[in-house]
Design an enzyme around this catalytic site. Sequence first.
Site, PDB file in Angstrom:
ATOM      1  N   HIS A  11       3.995 -18.631  -7.623  1.00 35.95           N
ATOM      2  CA  HIS A  11       2.722 -19.196  -7.135  1.00 35.95           C
ATOM      3  C   HIS A  11       2.488 -20.566  -7.766  1.00 35.95           C
ATOM      4  O   HIS A  11       2.111 -21.524  -7.099  1.00 35.95           O
ATOM      5  CB  HIS A  11       1.537 -18.297  -7.494  1.00 35.95           C
ATOM      6  CG  HIS A  11       1.491 -17.020  -6.734  1.00 35.95           C
ATOM      7  ND1 HIS A  11       0.975 -16.930  -5.469  1.00 35.95           N
ATOM      8  CD2 HIS A  11       1.885 -15.779  -7.066  1.00 35.95           C
ATOM      9  CE1 HIS A  11       1.054 -15.679  -5.053  1.00 35.95           C
ATOM     10  NE2 HIS A  11       1.609 -14.967  -6.006  1.00 35.95           N
ATOM     11  N   LYS A  12       2.714 -20.635  -9.093  1.00 35.67           N
ATOM     12  CA  LYS A  12       2.515 -21.914  -9.785  1.00 35.67           C
ATOM     13  C   LYS A  12       3.487 -22.963  -9.249  1.00 35.67           C
ATOM     14  O   LYS A  12       3.118 -24.110  -9.033  1.00 35.67           O
ATOM     15  CB  LYS A  12       2.756 -21.752 -11.288  1.00 35.67           C
ATOM     16  CG  LYS A  12       1.683 -20.998 -12.041  1.00 35.67           C
ATOM     17  CD  LYS A  12       1.972 -21.106 -13.536  1.00 35.67           C
ATOM     18  CE  LYS A  12       0.983 -20.357 -14.385  1.00 35.67           C
ATOM     19  NZ  LYS A  12       1.270 -20.469 -15.822  1.00 35.67           N
ATOM     20  N   ASP A  68       0.153 -24.138 -19.376  1.00 35.33           N
ATOM     21  CA  ASP A  68      -0.411 -22.896 -19.882  1.00 35.33           C
ATOM     22  C   ASP A  68      -1.880 -22.887 -19.504  1.00 35.33           C
ATOM     23  O   ASP A  68      -2.540 -23.930 -19.526  1.00 35.33           O
ATOM     24  CB  ASP A  68      -0.235 -22.750 -21.389  1.00 35.33           C
ATOM     25  CG  ASP A  68      -0.415 -21.295 -21.808  1.00 35.33           C
ATOM     26  OD1 ASP A  68       0.407 -20.455 -21.407  1.00 35.33           O
ATOM     27  OD2 ASP A  68      -1.402 -20.980 -22.504  1.00 35.33           O
ATOM     28  N   THR A  69      -2.350 -21.710 -19.111  1.00 27.97           N
ATOM     29  CA  THR A  69      -3.709 -21.591 -18.574  1.00 27.97           C
ATOM     30  C   THR A  69      -4.468 -20.480 -19.274  1.00 27.97           C
ATOM     31  O   THR A  69      -3.885 -19.455 -19.611  1.00 27.97           O
ATOM     32  CB  THR A  69      -3.625 -21.287 -17.059  1.00 27.97           C
ATOM     33  OG1 THR A  69      -3.029 -22.406 -16.407  1.00 27.97           O
ATOM     34  CG2 THR A  69      -4.997 -21.041 -16.456  1.00 27.97           C
TER      35      THR A  69
HETATM   36  P1  IMP Z   1      -0.179 -18.404 -17.996  1.00 27.28           P
HETATM   37  O1  IMP Z   1      -0.550 -19.823 -17.945  1.00 27.28           O
HETATM   38  O2  IMP Z   1       0.907 -18.128 -17.003  1.00 27.28           O
HETATM   39  O3  IMP Z   1       0.139 -17.920 -19.377  1.00 27.28           O
HETATM   40  O4  IMP Z   1      -1.405 -17.601 -17.443  1.00 27.28           O
HETATM   41  C1  IMP Z   1      -2.320 -16.893 -18.238  1.00 27.28           C
HETATM   42  C2  IMP Z   1      -3.075 -15.897 -17.385  1.00 27.28           C
HETATM   43  O5  IMP Z   1      -3.978 -16.603 -16.538  1.00 27.28           O
HETATM   44  C3  IMP Z   1      -2.236 -15.008 -16.482  1.00 27.28           C
HETATM   45  O6  IMP Z   1      -2.850 -13.745 -16.450  1.00 27.28           O
HETATM   46  C4  IMP Z   1      -2.316 -15.660 -15.145  1.00 27.28           C
HETATM   47  O7  IMP Z   1      -2.208 -14.721 -14.101  1.00 27.28           O
HETATM   48  C5  IMP Z   1      -3.704 -16.274 -15.190  1.00 27.28           C
HETATM   49  N1  IMP Z   1      -3.715 -17.511 -14.413  1.00 27.28           N
HETATM   50  C6  IMP Z   1      -2.976 -18.631 -14.635  1.00 27.28           C
HETATM   51  N2  IMP Z   1      -3.229 -19.539 -13.700  1.00 27.28           N
HETATM   52  C7  IMP Z   1      -4.138 -18.988 -12.857  1.00 27.28           C
HETATM   53  C8  IMP Z   1      -4.761 -19.443 -11.668  1.00 27.28           C
HETATM   54  O8  IMP Z   1      -4.522 -20.544 -11.163  1.00 27.28           O
HETATM   55  N3  IMP Z   1      -5.647 -18.605 -11.106  1.00 27.28           N
HETATM   56  C9  IMP Z   1      -5.933 -17.363 -11.613  1.00 27.28           C
HETATM   57  N4  IMP Z   1      -5.354 -16.874 -12.699  1.00 27.28           N
HETATM   58  C10 IMP Z   1      -4.467 -17.692 -13.325  1.00 27.28           C
END
Ligand code: IMP
Length: 191
Positions: A11-12, A68-69
């Site tokens: 998705h990313k 990272d999010t």
């Molecule tokens: P990471 O950046 O992949 O470590 O994401 C951390 C968490 O935030 C994971 O549970 C992802 O599913 C969620 N996450 C990351 N990006 C998004 C987004 O764009 N929308 C909703 N959830 C997100």
Amino acid sequence: MKLCFATNNDHKLMEVREVLGDSFEVLSLKDVGCEEELPEDADTIEGNSLQKAQYLFDHYNVNCFADDTGLEVQELNGEPGVYSARYAGAQRSSTDNIRLLLSKLEGKADRSARFKTVITLIEGGEVVQFEGIVNGVITEEERGAGGFGYDPIFLPDGYSKTMAEMTSAEKNAISHRGRAVQKLHAYLSDK
Ligand code: IMP
């Protein structure tokens, strides 16, 4: 210019290619032969983003970027934050994470939250970070089938659709990641 995006999340990859794809070739981890999990055990979003990009640059010698999010909920003092992926446990299940978050917010009046993304670019050994933030509220129930992660319960301020009800173009125009990637695009285009 070719740049590898340090993610295993399709998705990313799709979202980022929509913004950068016309100007830059965005390679996946598979494209550069990286099949292992990237390290992300720092205690900040900035730290995890850097860790992933640095690992890829050091081990695969490619120009690259990582994101990272975290979802930061005001009433929960910024939880789940850097622990967003593993909020309900090591299984990293979005369904479980959403269920836990909704239960913690049950009966709470303040449901404000924000998504924060930090992108780390490493190009020719030089490290630059870009931040993107979107403010919103956590809905009472899940809505929509698009997007991923916490999208079905995140309603951006000023919109009537959750991020899971938006097209990916609509999400990209206002989202945390979309904003960070737009900054990355502007930086690379100016070089
Ligand atoms: P990471 O950046 O992949 O470590 O994401 C951390 C968490 O935030 C994971 O549970 C992802 O599913 C969620 N996450 C990351 N990006 C998004 C987004 O764009 N929308 C909703 N959830 C997100």
